[in-house]
Design a protein around this motif. Structure first.
Motif, PDB file in Angstrom:
ATOM      1  N   LEU A   1       0.807  -1.221   0.000  1.00  0.00           N
ATOM      2  CA  LEU A   1       0.000   0.000   0.000  1.00  0.00           C
ATOM      3  C   LEU A   1       0.837   1.267   0.000  1.00  0.00           C
ATOM      4  N   VAL A   2       1.989   1.255   0.665  1.00  0.00           N
ATOM      5  CA  VAL A   2       2.807   2.480   0.752  1.00  0.00           C
ATOM      6  C   VAL A   2       3.325   2.904  -0.618  1.00  0.00           C
ATOM      7  N   PRO A   3       4.036   2.033  -1.353  1.00  0.00           N
ATOM      8  CA  PRO A   3       4.493   2.485  -2.679  1.00  0.00           C
ATOM      9  C   PRO A   3       3.345   2.737  -3.645  1.00  0.00           C
ATOM     10  N   LEU A   4       2.238   1.987  -3.503  1.00  0.00           N
ATOM     11  CA  LEU A   4       1.086   2.208  -4.377  1.00  0.00           C
ATOM     12  C   LEU A   4       0.500   3.594  -4.147  1.00  0.00           C
ATOM     13  N   SER A   5       0.336   3.981  -2.879  1.00  0.00           N
ATOM     14  CA  SER A   5      -0.242   5.295  -2.578  1.00  0.00           C
ATOM     15  C   SER A   5       0.687   6.414  -3.049  1.00  0.00           C
ATOM     16  N   SER A   6       2.005   6.229  -2.896  1.00  0.00           N
ATOM     17  CA  SER A   6       2.953   7.243  -3.372  1.00  0.00           C
ATOM     18  C   SER A   6       2.918   7.350  -4.888  1.00  0.00           C
ATOM     19  N   ALA A   7       2.831   6.218  -5.569  1.00  0.00           N
ATOM     20  CA  ALA A   7       2.791   6.234  -7.032  1.00  0.00           C
ATOM     21  C   ALA A   7       1.512   6.903  -7.540  1.00  0.00           C
ATOM     22  N   LEU A   8       0.389   6.603  -6.911  1.00  0.00           N
ATOM     23  CA  LEU A   8      -0.875   7.231  -7.321  1.00  0.00           C
ATOM     24  C   LEU A   8      -0.825   8.738  -7.099  1.00  0.00           C
ATOM     25  N   ALA A   9      -0.201   9.158  -5.986  1.00  0.00           N
ATOM     26  CA  ALA A   9      -0.047  10.596  -5.724  1.00  0.00           C
ATOM     27  C   ALA A   9       0.814  11.238  -6.802  1.00  0.00           C
ATOM     28  N   ALA A  10       1.859  10.545  -7.218  1.00  0.00           N
ATOM     29  CA  ALA A  10       2.743  11.086  -8.255  1.00  0.00           C
ATOM     30  C   ALA A  10       1.997  11.279  -9.570  1.00  0.00           C
ATOM     31  N   PHE A  11       1.302  10.241 -10.003  1.00  0.00           N
ATOM     32  CA  PHE A  11       0.583  10.328 -11.282  1.00  0.00           C
ATOM     33  C   PHE A  11      -0.570  11.333 -11.216  1.00  0.00           C
ATOM     34  N   GLY A  12      -1.140  11.515 -10.015  1.00  0.00           N
ATOM     35  CA  GLY A  12      -2.255  12.442  -9.884  1.00  0.00           C
ATOM     36  C   GLY A  12      -1.834  13.894  -9.782  1.00  0.00           C
ATOM     37  N   PHE A  13      -0.781  14.164  -9.004  1.00  0.00           N
ATOM     38  CA  PHE A  13      -0.396  15.544  -8.731  1.00  0.00           C
ATOM     39  C   PHE A  13       0.564  16.139  -9.751  1.00  0.00           C
ATOM     40  N   LEU A  14       1.333  15.306 -10.437  1.00  0.00           N
ATOM     41  CA  LEU A  14       2.329  15.856 -11.351  1.00  0.00           C
ATOM     42  C   LEU A  14       1.704  16.674 -12.483  1.00  0.00           C
ATOM     43  N   PRO A  15       0.651  16.179 -13.156  1.00  0.00           N
ATOM     44  CA  PRO A  15       0.023  17.026 -14.187  1.00  0.00           C
ATOM     45  C   PRO A  15      -0.581  18.303 -13.612  1.00  0.00           C
ATOM     46  N   LEU A  16      -1.139  18.215 -12.394  1.00  0.00           N
ATOM     47  CA  LEU A  16      -1.724  19.399 -11.760  1.00  0.00           C
ATOM     48  C   LEU A  16      -0.643  20.440 -11.470  1.00  0.00           C
ATOM     49  N   ALA A  17       0.517  19.980 -11.015  1.00  0.00           N
ATOM     50  CA  ALA A  17       1.619  20.899 -10.710  1.00  0.00           C
ATOM     51  C   ALA A  17       2.084  21.615 -11.973  1.00  0.00           C
ATOM     52  N   ARG A  18       2.135  20.893 -13.080  1.00  0.00           N
ATOM     53  CA  ARG A  18       2.540  21.525 -14.337  1.00  0.00           C
ATOM     54  C   ARG A  18       1.548  22.616 -14.740  1.00  0.00           C
ATOM     55  N   ARG A  19       0.259  22.293 -14.634  1.00  0.00           N
ATOM     56  CA  ARG A  19      -0.755  23.261 -15.042  1.00  0.00           C
ATOM     57  C   ARG A  19      -0.777  24.475 -14.119  1.00  0.00           C
ATOM     58  N   ALA A  20      -0.503  24.257 -12.831  1.00  0.00           N
ATOM     59  CA  ALA A  20      -0.522  25.357 -11.859  1.00  0.00           C
ATOM     60  C   ALA A  20       0.779  26.151 -11.866  1.00  0.00           C
TER      61      ALA A  20
ATOM     62  N   HIS B   1      12.279  26.231 -12.157  1.00  0.00           N
ATOM     63  CA  HIS B   1      12.785  26.682 -13.450  1.00  0.00           C
ATOM     64  C   HIS B   1      14.311  26.639 -13.476  1.00  0.00           C
ATOM     65  N   PRO B   2      14.904  26.300 -14.613  1.00  0.00           N
ATOM     66  CA  PRO B   2      16.374  26.313 -14.733  1.00  0.00           C
ATOM     67  C   PRO B   2      16.912  27.733 -14.555  1.00  0.00           C
ATOM     68  N   ASN B   3      18.115  27.833 -13.991  1.00  0.00           N
ATOM     69  CA  ASN B   3      18.817  29.121 -13.913  1.00  0.00           C
ATOM     70  C   ASN B   3      20.316  28.845 -13.862  1.00  0.00           C
TER      71      ASN B   3
ATOM     72  N   MET C   1      14.541  21.781 -18.398  1.00  0.00           N
ATOM     73  CA  MET C   1      13.188  22.319 -18.497  1.00  0.00           C
ATOM     74  C   MET C   1      12.553  22.388 -17.117  1.00  0.00           C
ATOM     75  N   PRO C   2      11.452  23.134 -16.950  1.00  0.00           N
ATOM     76  CA  PRO C   2      10.796  23.221 -15.644  1.00  0.00           C
ATOM     77  C   PRO C   2      10.380  21.843 -15.124  1.00  0.00           C
ATOM     78  N   VAL C   3      10.619  21.608 -13.828  1.00  0.00           N
ATOM     79  CA  VAL C   3      10.328  20.311 -13.215  1.00  0.00           C
ATOM     80  C   VAL C   3       9.391  20.518 -12.027  1.00  0.00           C
ATOM     81  N   PRO C   4       8.257  19.778 -11.962  1.00  0.00           N
ATOM     82  CA  PRO C   4       7.312  19.909 -10.844  1.00  0.00           C
ATOM     83  C   PRO C   4       7.963  19.618  -9.496  1.00  0.00           C
TER      84      PRO C   4
END
Length: 351
Positions: free
Chosen positions: A10-29, A34-36, A43-46
């Motif tokens: 359950l622990v790695p499953l919950s972390s993986a689901l959080a990753a797949f769920g939040f990563l697109p949201l972070a990009r959109r938000a 940003h690189p400097n 490129m920009p990384v969530p």
């Protein structure tokens, strides 16, 4: 089926689901790094690595039942606040003064309410134990927490490094806690390793996860620093799984690197909190190592320190031996750091 049996799933499953769920949201938000000039990613990384680990930690606490007692609820509450402070720093670039203030207040309240704070330094010099009474112990714990939180923030400089060294530390805590019979703490530390492994697969972009890269961000590195602080204090003070001096071996490279960087900056007449490229990974990169090679070098050094602390505890070495060993390790690390930081002579001058 016992819920503890499901923890490793359950622990790695919950972390993986959080990753797949939040990563697109972070990009959109636009919640991205940003690189400097000091950040070389292309490129920009969530910045959602901390959320991914945190979700795994929540599941680890649920499956082990730790959230219901022994002060762990205070750890969870403080972790939420500290991660939020780090996230706000990611967004608004908070001043160090205000960040340290709120981190210190949060840690002090959690430790005072839970009773998880440093009360003894152990028999550091072979005689009686060095005790810290009341407010002195609590104040010293807050100081150690600030050092640990910011050391893990500073070591988060190349892919896999902060997560990797934390993984090794938690593995050491898990082994020592289980060996001492504190299976709850040991199991939680082991499950936390699975949450970190899940994050690292995204951070290091294993072949199946190309394009899903993420960073910890200050929120994530703050969470890792506090997690390490809590586990080594709980293990050395409340549980008695290992002597207090072993905590130094378990924290290892992040603390030594922070101290070496501070010393170098002060010797140059600069603020210890000024930005530069003098951390161990920067020095290795400037010597021509590839980031993966630098990561392996840092992991090897930290792993050796964790292994020494674990082996010394299990073998029953005296606290004096372990204390003297920390001075030898620190001298070696400082020497290596300062040698790597010396300017390289042109080929003609070396000849």
């Amino acid at each position: 089926m016992d819920v503890e049996v499901l923890g490793p799933f359950l622990v790695p499953l919950s972390s993986a689901l959080a990753a797949f769920g939040f990563l697109p949201l972070a990009r959109r938000a636009g919640f991205v790094d940003h690189p400097n000039a000091r950040k070389q990613h292309g490129m920009p990384v969530p910045l959602i690595g901390g959320v991914v680990v945190f979700v795994g930690l929540i599941m680890a606490g649920l499956t082990t039942g730790l959230w219901r007692g022994e002060g762990w609820g205070w750890f969870l509450a403080a972790a939420v606040v500290l991660t939020a402070i780090g996230t706000l720093d990611d967004i608004f670039d908070l001043s160090a003064r205000w960040r340290f203030l709120w981190q210190g207040i949060t840690v002090a309240l959690a430790c005072a309410a839970s009773g998880v704070y440093i009360e003894t330094l152990g028999a550091l010099f072979g005689g009686g134990a060095v005790m810290l009474a009341g407010l002195a112990g609590l104040g010293f714990t807050v100081l150690c927490a600030l050092a640990c939180i910011n050391a893990y923030n500073m070591i988060d400089g190349i892919d896999g490094q902060a997560g990797g060294v934390t993984l090794l530390t938690l593995a050491g805590v898990a082994i020592l806690s289980a060996a001492a019979g504190h299976n709850g703490t040991g199991l939680f530390a082991a499950l936390a390793c699975l949450a970190l492994l899940t994050y690292l697969m995204f951070n290091l972009e294993i072949p199946l996860l190309r394009g899903w890269k993420m960073f910890l961000g200050d929120g994530g590195s703050t969470l890792l620093g506090f997690l390490v602080l809590w586990l080594v204090v709980a293990g050395s003070q409340r549980d008695g799984s290992f002597p207090p001096i072993v905590a130094v071996w378990l924290v290892g490279v992040p603390i030594l690197d922070m101290l070496a960087v501070f010393a170098r900056r002060l010797l140059r007449g600069r603020s210890p909190f000024s930005a530069d490229r003098t951390h161990i990974h920067h020095l290795l990169l400037d010597r021509g190592l590839h980031p993966r090679q630098a990561l392996i070098m840092v992991m090897a050094m930290h792993g050796a320190m964790v292994a020494f602390g674990v082996a010394g505890t299990l073998a029953g070495w005296s606290e004096l031996t372990l204390t003297l060993g920390t001075f030898v390790a620190a001298a070696f690390y400082f020497s290596l750091s300062f040698l790597l930081g010396r300017p390289r002579l042109p080929v003609a001058e070396r000849l």
